[in-house]
Design a protein around this motif. Structure first.
Motif, mmCIF file in Angstrom:
data_model
loop_
_atom_site.group_PDB
_atom_site.id
_atom_site.type_symbol
_atom_site.label_atom_id
_atom_site.label_comp_id
_atom_site.label_asym_id
_atom_site.label_seq_id
_atom_site.Cartn_x
_atom_site.Cartn_y
_atom_site.Cartn_z
ATOM 1 N N ALA A 143 0.841 -1.208 0.000
ATOM 2 C CA ALA A 143 0.000 0.000 0.000
ATOM 3 C C ALA A 143 0.870 1.250 0.000
ATOM 4 N N SER A 144 0.301 2.363 -0.468
ATOM 5 C CA SER A 144 1.020 3.635 -0.447
ATOM 6 C C SER A 144 1.052 4.183 0.978
ATOM 7 N N LEU A 145 2.091 4.971 1.276
ATOM 8 C CA LEU A 145 2.205 5.560 2.607
ATOM 9 C C LEU A 145 1.031 6.483 2.899
ATOM 10 N N GLU A 146 0.602 7.263 1.919
ATOM 11 C CA GLU A 146 -0.510 8.188 2.161
ATOM 12 C C GLU A 146 -1.776 7.439 2.539
ATOM 13 N N LYS A 198 6.930 13.571 6.012
ATOM 14 C CA LYS A 198 7.268 12.946 4.739
ATOM 15 C C LYS A 198 6.125 13.006 3.733
ATOM 16 N N VAL A 199 4.971 13.521 4.156
ATOM 17 C CA VAL A 199 3.768 13.483 3.321
ATOM 18 C C VAL A 199 3.180 14.895 3.204
ATOM 19 N N ASP A 200 2.643 15.219 2.031
ATOM 20 C CA ASP A 200 1.915 16.474 1.858
ATOM 21 C C ASP A 200 0.528 16.308 2.472
ATOM 22 N N VAL A 223 -5.410 18.555 8.341
ATOM 23 C CA VAL A 223 -4.658 17.500 9.009
ATOM 24 C C VAL A 223 -3.305 18.009 9.480
ATOM 25 N N ALA A 224 -2.676 18.877 8.686
ATOM 26 C CA ALA A 224 -1.353 19.403 9.033
ATOM 27 C C ALA A 224 -1.368 20.120 10.376
ATOM 28 N N ALA A 225 -2.518 20.695 10.729
ATOM 29 C CA ALA A 225 -2.630 21.428 11.991
ATOM 30 C C ALA A 225 -2.790 20.504 13.196
#
Length: 442
Positions: A91-94, A186-188, A193-195
């Motif tokens: 599976a992809s990391l994202e 490591k992920v955009d 979510v970034a907050a």
């Protein structure tokens, strides 16, 4: 020529299970990383673990046909990155993070299956007034956005409960929060979510009923559910008493869960890997609620599947890692039902005695198929154990199969009486479970 599988977090108990699976060419198993490297550590350096695993694979004199792992974080996030670096199936990391990050997961669930999730909100435990962030009334659950095995998960029924939980969370959340933040970089990430980083928590509306776990996989976009396991809790409503397979829930309810699971996994974009998904079915309200998604199979269930199907579900995980459609059997095992039982203690102590090897050998001989895994040893201080839930300490696991549930429970009761543990007071008691939460358990 044999296929070569490299395992992140290989342990002896589950390693023997891998020897039971069927790969036509033959299978050779290699420990890419040992159990102690990814489990039970005081600190986790995610980048260092990834570098070590990559260096070992590059330096290996064995072929690399696939990489697998069955433990939670950091294993669940190490495996997809290793697979990506070495162009292996996985599976992809994202998509994995959309399962692992509990707040991000709820956001994408709200997009695809809004009728099956509880109300929730993010909580920064280090905020000057954490309570001001709540959008839920009591009672509710609070837990880190990255956790497992109910670690730092608390049932909150009052201001006092909340304040006590926040104090404990502030003290302990960094162990997983720090490496999880390193991974998130490591992920955009979407702005929402970034907050909400690894040191945040999620508060969720209480959901209840009969709990179960669906075990499934996705292969080239095709989502399949191959088993449902009942997750039976003790009266404290937090600690598990046993996992039992196959589920005793009505088949129509299981089909309903399967349809919901397929919808969300397609929406997430998760592919070519196993997963499990936890649900609650409230028969009184006729309500189905999804608790969480784990981007891995549950190693706790491997013996259960082996006893009923004749092969552990590591078969499915290995097939996927080799880029194949999974091969799965009907009920070809010796038992009609099977369970993993947990033996627990609900207050801190120093272990002075555990069942000896001869006692365990005799019990396992008296109950064919029984396997006993003692998790502590003399001298262990229970509050020093890692990866425990918030209300109990795991002393031992007992795996058993039987012709029916009545026989299963009767046999476990007999085994439990023969497993003697002794305790003394610890030098300093570091955790004080709420007696009301512990119910009548001793």
């Amino acid at each position: 020529m044999s296929k070569h599988i490299h395992v992140v977090g290989l342990d002896a108990f589950n390693g023997t299970k891998l020897q039971r699976i069927d790969v036509p060419e033959g299978l050779q198993v290699h420990a890419l990383m040992a159990y102690d490297e990814v489990k039970g550590q005081d600190t986790i350096d995610f980048d260092a673990l990834l570098q070590t695993a990559s260096q070992r694979l590059r330096g290996s004199n064995q072929p690399v046909d696939g990489v697998i792992g069955w433990w939670d974080f950091p294993t669940t996030s190490l495996v997809p990155q290793i697979c990506q670096r070495f162009e292996l199936h996985g599976a992809s990391l994202e998509s994995v993070l959309k399962c692992e990050h509990k707040y991000w997961s709820r956001l994408v669930q709200r997009e695809a299956i809004p009728d099956y999730i509880p109300q929730f909100c993010a909580v920064d435990p280090f905020h000057e007034d954490p309570k001001s962030q709540l959008t839920l009334d009591y009672p509710f659950w609070i837990k880190p956005v990255k956790g497992f095995a109910s670690q730092l998960g608390f049932r909150i029924g009052s201001d006092a409960d909340f304040d006590n939980a926040i104090q404990i969370i502030r003290r302990e959340i960094g162990r997983l929060g720090d490496p999880f933040d390193a991974l998130l970089r490591k992920v955009d990430l979407p702005d929402a979510v970034a907050a909400v980083g690894g040191h945040f928590c999620i508060a969720e509306e209480i959901i209840g009923g009969r709990q179960c776990t669906l075990e499934g996989y996705v292969h080239d976009g095709d989502v399949q559910i191959y088993g449902t396991v009942d997750s039976i809790r003790l009266p404290n409503r937090s600690s598990f008493q046993r996992y039992q397979y196959p589920s005793r829930l009505p088949r129509r309810v299981q089909r309903w869960m399967e349809a919901v699971a397929k919808r969300i996994m397609i929406h997430i974009g998760y592919d070519n890997a196993t997963f499990n998904m936890e649900f609650f079915w409230d028969p009184k309200r006729k309500k189905l609620s999804m608790l969480e998604i784990n981007p891995r199979l549950s190693q706790s269930h491997a013996d259960l599947f082996e006893k009923v199907h004749g092969v552990p579900h590591f078969q499915i995980m290995t097939d996927l890692a080799l880029g194949r459609a999974p091969h799965w059997t009907g009920r070809e095992g010796d038992a009609n039902c099977a369970a993993k039982f947990f033996i627990r203690r609900f207050s801190d102590a120093r272990v002075t005695q555990v069942p000896d090897a001869e006692t365990i050998r005799q019990i396992e001989a008296d109950f064919p198929g029984c396997q006993i895994d003692v998790r502590v040893k003399p001298g262990t201080v229970l509050s020093d154990l890692k990866d425990q839930d918030a209300y109990s300490y795991e002393l031992a696991d007992v795996f058993m199969g039987a012709a029916n549930q009545q026989e299963l429970l009767r046999n476990f009761s007999a085994v439990r009486k023969r497993l003697k543990f002794r305790f003394a007071k610890p030098t300093k008691q570091r955790r004080h479970p709420d007696p009301e939460e512990a119910g009548s358990i001793t």
